[in-house]
Scaffold this motif. Structure first.
Motif, PDB file in Angstrom:
ATOM      1  N   ALA A   1       0.835  -1.210   0.000  1.00 63.85           N
ATOM      2  CA  ALA A   1       0.000   0.000   0.000  1.00 63.85           C
ATOM      3  C   ALA A   1       0.863   1.250   0.000  1.00 63.85           C
ATOM      4  CB  ALA A   1      -0.928  -0.001   1.211  1.00 63.85           C
ATOM      5  N   ALA A   2       1.933   1.217   0.810  1.00 64.99           N
ATOM      6  CA  ALA A   2       2.836   2.361   0.890  1.00 64.99           C
ATOM      7  C   ALA A   2       3.519   2.605  -0.454  1.00 64.99           C
ATOM      8  CB  ALA A   2       3.874   2.142   1.992  1.00 64.99           C
ATOM      9  N   ASN A   3       3.911   1.521  -1.111  1.00 64.58           N
ATOM     10  CA  ASN A   3       4.579   1.638  -2.400  1.00 64.58           C
ATOM     11  C   ASN A   3       3.647   2.208  -3.465  1.00 64.58           C
ATOM     12  OD1 ASN A   3       6.947   0.645  -1.382  1.00 64.58           O
ATOM     13  ND2 ASN A   3       6.599  -1.459  -2.022  1.00 64.58           N
ATOM     14  N   ALA A   4       2.337   2.020  -3.300  1.00 62.85           N
ATOM     15  CA  ALA A   4       1.364   2.497  -4.276  1.00 62.85           C
ATOM     16  C   ALA A   4       1.180   4.004  -4.193  1.00 62.85           C
ATOM     17  CB  ALA A   4       0.031   1.791  -4.061  1.00 62.85           C
ATOM     18  N   CYS A   5       1.596   4.603  -3.100  1.00 63.80           N
ATOM     19  CA  CYS A   5       1.452   6.041  -2.912  1.00 63.80           C
ATOM     20  C   CYS A   5       2.637   6.788  -3.517  1.00 63.80           C
ATOM     21  CB  CYS A   5       1.370   6.372  -1.423  1.00 63.80           C
ATOM     22  SG  CYS A   5      -0.035   5.617  -0.589  1.00 63.80           S
ATOM     23  N   GLU A   6       2.379   7.989  -3.992  1.00 64.93           N
ATOM     24  CA  GLU A   6       3.466   8.828  -4.490  1.00 64.93           C
ATOM     25  C   GLU A   6       4.332   9.321  -3.332  1.00 64.93           C
ATOM     26  OE1 GLU A   6       2.068  12.068  -6.871  1.00 64.93           O
ATOM     27  OE2 GLU A   6       0.704  10.795  -8.031  1.00 64.93           O
ATOM     28  N   ILE A   7       3.683   9.614  -2.213  1.00 63.36           N
ATOM     29  CA  ILE A   7       4.378  10.137  -1.038  1.00 63.36           C
ATOM     30  C   ILE A   7       3.995   9.295   0.173  1.00 63.36           C
ATOM     31  CG2 ILE A   7       4.683  12.124   0.482  1.00 63.36           C
ATOM     32  CD1 ILE A   7       3.697  13.863  -1.920  1.00 63.36           C
ATOM     33  N   THR A   8       4.977   8.722   0.846  1.00 61.45           N
ATOM     34  CA  THR A   8       4.726   7.979   2.081  1.00 61.45           C
ATOM     35  C   THR A   8       5.450   8.678   3.226  1.00 61.45           C
ATOM     36  OG1 THR A   8       4.509   5.865   0.928  1.00 61.45           O
ATOM     37  CG2 THR A   8       4.958   5.778   3.293  1.00 61.45           C
ATOM     38  N   LEU A   9       4.685   9.168   4.191  1.00 64.20           N
ATOM     39  CA  LEU A   9       5.238   9.881   5.340  1.00 64.20           C
ATOM     40  C   LEU A   9       5.452   8.901   6.488  1.00 64.20           C
ATOM     41  CD1 LEU A   9       2.915  13.031   5.195  1.00 64.20           C
ATOM     42  CD2 LEU A   9       5.203  12.780   4.212  1.00 64.20           C
ATOM     43  N   ARG A  10       6.678   8.789   6.955  1.00 63.40           N
ATOM     44  CA  ARG A  10       7.010   7.901   8.073  1.00 63.40           C
ATOM     45  C   ARG A  10       6.783   8.647   9.379  1.00 63.40           C
ATOM     46  NH1 ARG A  10      12.180   6.783   8.537  1.00 63.40           N
ATOM     47  NH2 ARG A  10      12.144   4.563   9.026  1.00 63.40           N
ATOM     48  N   SER A  11       5.957   8.056  10.262  1.00 61.00           N
ATOM     49  CA  SER A  11       5.586   8.720  11.505  1.00 61.00           C
ATOM     50  C   SER A  11       6.019   7.886  12.705  1.00 61.00           C
ATOM     51  CB  SER A  11       4.071   8.935  11.547  1.00 61.00           C
ATOM     52  OG  SER A  11       3.700   9.666  12.695  1.00 61.00           O
ATOM     53  N   SER A  12       6.578   8.544  13.703  1.00 56.36           N
ATOM     54  CA  SER A  12       7.088   7.854  14.897  1.00 56.36           C
ATOM     55  C   SER A  12       6.226   8.129  16.121  1.00 56.36           C
ATOM     56  CB  SER A  12       8.522   8.314  15.192  1.00 56.36           C
ATOM     57  OG  SER A  12       9.007   7.731  16.374  1.00 56.36           O
ATOM     58  N   ASP A  13       6.121   7.113  16.984  1.00 56.53           N
ATOM     59  CA  ASP A  13       5.428   7.255  18.269  1.00 56.53           C
ATOM     60  C   ASP A  13       6.039   6.269  19.247  1.00 56.53           C
ATOM     61  OD1 ASP A  13       3.504   7.323  20.444  1.00 56.53           O
ATOM     62  OD2 ASP A  13       2.115   8.238  19.026  1.00 56.53           O
ATOM     63  N   THR A  14       6.302   6.716  20.456  1.00 60.63           N
ATOM     64  CA  THR A  14       6.890   5.840  21.467  1.00 60.63           C
ATOM     65  C   THR A  14       5.862   4.895  22.082  1.00 60.63           C
ATOM     66  OG1 THR A  14       8.349   5.812  23.416  1.00 60.63           O
ATOM     67  CG2 THR A  14       6.534   7.395  23.428  1.00 60.63           C
ATOM     68  N   HIS A  15       4.568   5.229  21.935  1.00 63.51           N
ATOM     69  CA  HIS A  15       3.512   4.432  22.547  1.00 63.51           C
ATOM     70  C   HIS A  15       3.197   3.169  21.736  1.00 63.51           C
ATOM     71  CE1 HIS A  15       2.849   7.237  25.705  1.00 63.51           C
ATOM     72  NE2 HIS A  15       2.466   8.212  24.909  1.00 63.51           N
ATOM     73  N   PRO A  16       2.550   2.176  22.358  1.00 61.25           N
ATOM     74  CA  PRO A  16       2.279   0.898  21.682  1.00 61.25           C
ATOM     75  C   PRO A  16       1.122   0.971  20.680  1.00 61.25           C
ATOM     76  CG  PRO A  16       1.362   0.867  23.890  1.00 61.25           C
ATOM     77  CD  PRO A  16       2.143   2.132  23.784  1.00 61.25           C
ATOM     78  N   GLU A  17       1.014  -0.057  19.884  1.00 62.69           N
ATOM     79  CA  GLU A  17      -0.068  -0.177  18.921  1.00 62.69           C
ATOM     80  C   GLU A  17      -1.418  -0.104  19.640  1.00 62.69           C
ATOM     81  OE1 GLU A  17      -1.289  -3.063  15.154  1.00 62.69           O
ATOM     82  OE2 GLU A  17       0.039  -3.824  16.731  1.00 62.69           O
ATOM     83  N   GLY A  18      -2.365   0.643  19.088  1.00 64.76           N
ATOM     84  CA  GLY A  18      -3.681   0.776  19.701  1.00 64.76           C
ATOM     85  C   GLY A  18      -3.802   1.932  20.670  1.00 64.76           C
ATOM     86  N   TYR A  19      -2.690   2.568  21.030  1.00 66.96           N
ATOM     87  CA  TYR A  19      -2.714   3.721  21.935  1.00 66.96           C
ATOM     88  C   TYR A  19      -3.392   4.889  21.216  1.00 66.96           C
ATOM     89  CZ  TYR A  19      -0.870   6.517  25.853  1.00 66.96           C
ATOM     90  OH  TYR A  19      -0.739   7.307  26.980  1.00 66.96           O
ATOM     91  N   PRO A  20      -4.153   5.737  21.925  1.00 67.36           N
ATOM     92  CA  PRO A  20      -4.902   6.804  21.261  1.00 67.36           C
ATOM     93  C   PRO A  20      -4.094   7.681  20.310  1.00 67.36           C
ATOM     94  CG  PRO A  20      -5.644   6.603  23.516  1.00 67.36           C
ATOM     95  CD  PRO A  20      -4.490   5.666  23.371  1.00 67.36           C
ATOM     96  N   THR A  21      -2.869   8.035  20.684  1.00 72.46           N
ATOM     97  CA  THR A  21      -2.064   8.876  19.791  1.00 72.46           C
ATOM     98  C   THR A  21      -1.688   8.124  18.520  1.00 72.46           C
ATOM     99  OG1 THR A  21      -0.041   8.225  20.973  1.00 72.46           O
ATOM    100  CG2 THR A  21      -1.094  10.284  21.649  1.00 72.46           C
ATOM    101  N   VAL A  22      -1.394   6.844  18.659  1.00 72.33           N
ATOM    102  CA  VAL A  22      -1.033   6.018  17.497  1.00 72.33           C
ATOM    103  C   VAL A  22      -2.223   5.894  16.553  1.00 72.33           C
ATOM    104  CG1 VAL A  22      -0.319   3.703  16.742  1.00 72.33           C
ATOM    105  CG2 VAL A  22       0.732   4.732  18.776  1.00 72.33           C
ATOM    106  N   VAL A  23      -3.377   5.586  17.102  1.00 76.26           N
ATOM    107  CA  VAL A  23      -4.590   5.431  16.297  1.00 76.26           C
ATOM    108  C   VAL A  23      -4.963   6.753  15.622  1.00 76.26           C
ATOM    109  CG1 VAL A  23      -7.055   4.864  16.334  1.00 76.26           C
ATOM    110  CG2 VAL A  23      -5.447   3.547  17.730  1.00 76.26           C
ATOM    111  N   ALA A  24      -4.794   7.866  16.329  1.00 75.10           N
ATOM    112  CA  ALA A  24      -5.143   9.174  15.765  1.00 75.10           C
ATOM    113  C   ALA A  24      -4.302   9.488  14.530  1.00 75.10           C
ATOM    114  CB  ALA A  24      -4.961  10.263  16.820  1.00 75.10           C
TER     115      ALA A  24
END
Length: 325
Positions: A19-42
């Protein structure tokens, strides 16, 4: 069963890469919290909005659980353009962007509603604009909850109980001075080292909100949680200035709007998660200390304000925050 689970994980990973490869622009985003955490989901929801609004041209790939490093390191990587987006607490920015200190001052906010009114208004916009002087673009504020002290040694019912205890804090001079002013010993440590440090006695405890206390597993090694609610520090979503400059003005507006539109989603998820985390911690038998006189804690913060709120600009920002209804 294990083979099926592994295969499913590999297929999901392959689908994400595809899916990422299909996009012209893929923005890599970092978060210290685990999967499912509100900030990650947002941020994931922000990515979905961006992909839809750009007709599939722009995607966001979220790396949770500190996969790209702890917050201090990821801030530097974002400034250099190695990481495109970064969800970080404002605490680590205090030593980089002076104006962010005001949101990290103890008891500066009267409650969550007051904090929302401030960050959603003129003061919040002013401070987001300061990021542009540090190779970053400030996009939006997320909730970080009320931070309180927890430890493995004893219930803290008064300021006197803080004496001599070693607490982990974020790498921020304001946080260090706050703990020192309460008679305890501040120990700056990366978030990922807190559990083992409490477990082995390197520190006695730390301070954080309900969801972080629960999701990190810190409640397993720190059985006393005192709801002094000394800080309500917002989280911030920033973008690398280098990555931002590669976008067209139209795409920049898409990114900024998607970030802002993710805020109410995050707040709703946060409220739900906060409640669920509190229930889990209480069920685990952690002693919750709620009957506490906060006034001596607040009085001790005068020294912190005297030290850190020195410029006329910061004094003005503090006055503006306190004036917000």
């Amino acid at each position: 069963m294990k083979m099926k689970t592994t295969l499913a994980a590999l297929l999901a990973s392959a689908a994400m890469v595809s899916a990422a490869n299909a996009c012209e622009i893929t923005l890599r985003s970092s978060d210290t919290h685990p999967e499912g955490y509100p900030t990650v989901v947002a941020v994931e929801k922000m990515g979905e909005m961006l992909e839809e609004r750009s007709d599939g041209r722009i995607c966001v790939e979220v790396f949770h659980s500190a996969q790209l490093g702890e917050e201090k390191d990821t801030i530097e990587q974002t400034q250099l353009g190695v990481i495109d987006l970064n969800r970080v607490s404002l605490g680590p920015f205090n030593n980089i962007i002076e104006e962010t200190k005001v949101f990290s001052l103890p008891y500066i906010f009267r409650g969550t509603d007051h904090m929302h009114a401030v960050v959603d208004g003129e003061v919040g916009e002013k401070i987001l604009n300061e990021f542009q002087n540090h190779q970053l673009v400030g996009l939006a504020y997320y909730d970080g909850g009320s931070r309180s002290f927890y430890n493995s040694q004893k219930p803290i019912t008064s300021i006197e109980d803080m004496e001599g205890l070693k607490f982990r804090v974020m790498q921020s001079d304001v946080f260090v001075d706050m703990v020192d002013a309460l008679g305890a010993n501040a120990t700056p440590l990366p978030y990922g080292e807190v559990y083992s440090s409490i477990q082995t006695g390197v520190i006695d405890g730390a301070e954080n909100n309900w969801p972080s206390f629960e999701s990190s597993g810190h409640y397993e090694v720190a059985g006393y949680y005192t709801l002094d609610q000394h800080l309500i520090v917002p989280e911030v979503l920033v973008m690398s200035q280098a990555s931002w400059n590669k976008l067209s003005p139209e795409d920049q507006e898409l990114v900024r709007q998607a970030a802002k539109d993710s805020v109410p989603i995050m707040r709703e998820l946060w409220a739900e998660r906060e409640k669920a985390s509190e229930e889990k911690v209480r069920a685990a038998g952690v002693e919750i200390i709620e009957d506490i006189d906060k006034q001596p804690f607040m009085d001790a913060m005068n020294a912190v304000y005297d030290k850190h709120v020195t410029s006329e600009k910061l004094k003005s920002l503090v006055d503006e925050i306190r004036a917000v209804e």
